[in-house]
Design an enzyme around this catalytic site. Sequence first.
Site, short mmCIF file in Angstrom:
data_model
loop_
_atom_site.label_atom_id
_atom_site.label_comp_id
_atom_site.label_asym_id
_atom_site.label_seq_id
_atom_site.Cartn_x
_atom_site.Cartn_y
_atom_site.Cartn_z
N LYS A 17 0.82 -1.22 0.00
CA LYS A 17 0.00 0.00 0.00
C LYS A 17 0.85 1.27 0.00
O LYS A 17 0.57 2.21 -0.75
CB LYS A 17 -0.94 -0.02 1.21
CG LYS A 17 -1.96 -1.16 1.19
CD LYS A 17 -2.90 -1.09 2.36
CE LYS A 17 -2.23 -1.35 3.69
NZ LYS A 17 -1.70 -2.72 3.81
N ARG A 164 12.32 -5.54 10.15
CA ARG A 164 11.34 -4.98 11.06
C ARG A 164 10.89 -6.03 12.06
O ARG A 164 10.74 -7.21 11.73
CB ARG A 164 10.14 -4.45 10.28
CG ARG A 164 10.37 -3.10 9.66
CD ARG A 164 9.25 -2.63 8.77
NE ARG A 164 7.91 -2.91 9.27
CZ ARG A 164 6.80 -2.50 8.65
NH1 ARG A 164 6.89 -1.81 7.53
NH2 ARG A 164 5.61 -2.80 9.14
N ARG A 175 -1.07 -10.51 12.52
CA ARG A 175 -1.53 -9.31 11.82
C ARG A 175 -2.59 -9.67 10.77
O ARG A 175 -3.56 -8.94 10.59
CB ARG A 175 -0.34 -8.60 11.14
CG ARG A 175 0.64 -7.97 12.11
CD ARG A 175 1.89 -7.51 11.41
NE ARG A 175 1.63 -6.41 10.48
CZ ARG A 175 2.47 -6.01 9.54
NH1 ARG A 175 3.64 -6.65 9.37
NH2 ARG A 175 2.16 -4.99 8.75
#
Length: 222
Positions: A17, A164, A175
């Site tokens: 995104k 990350r 998630r």
Amino acid sequence: MQQRQHLILMGPPGAGKTTIGDLLKQHEPLTSIATGRFLRREVAQGTTMGQMIKPLLEQGQFAPDDLVDRLMRQWLNEVPADQGFLLDGYPRNLTQALALEAMLAEINRPLTRVISLELNESQVLERLTGRRICRWEGGAFTLHIRDQAAIERCASLGGTLSKRDDDEPAIITERLAVYASATKPILDFYAARGLLSKIEIVDANGPPEAVVAAVLAAIKQA
């Protein structure tokens, strides 16, 4: 196309995104509000809000609605009058969607379109477990561990690779579960308002340029 586009870009973790949002700005006068990027900036800067949300982000959880709503109101008010906006990572649930609806009514900037990117779970895992951040003196960029050219570019800049915390497989799975339970129902919410354009013919796992072309086509059709 309308002069100002007010867009939401939705999709599961790893759908690209933020990358797509950055590319769209080359075609449309948009201010990209990438919630995840902005929140990580708060963490990196050690702000009060950053300290509050740091442990949540490390566990793959979302920041509290009231905190993100306050930040979103601030970010929206900073969008120049001659630009539209692209929201990435917000709203994440129906409570936020309703809060956003009220915010946009206050500033007279109604949504023009909601775009949904498609990516299956195996594609998400492959993409995120291989994601790395190259940090160098002049900045940072994201790459995939299989992208040898990008790795060589990072080395030539004297950069270092890092992963990350929320790109660990167990956290990615969590998630995805949160996305399925809390975020996907928003698609029905916006579909009922005639705002949803679901991109079914373009795989978000393909080249970013192809995904951007499909998004632009969906906006034009709107």
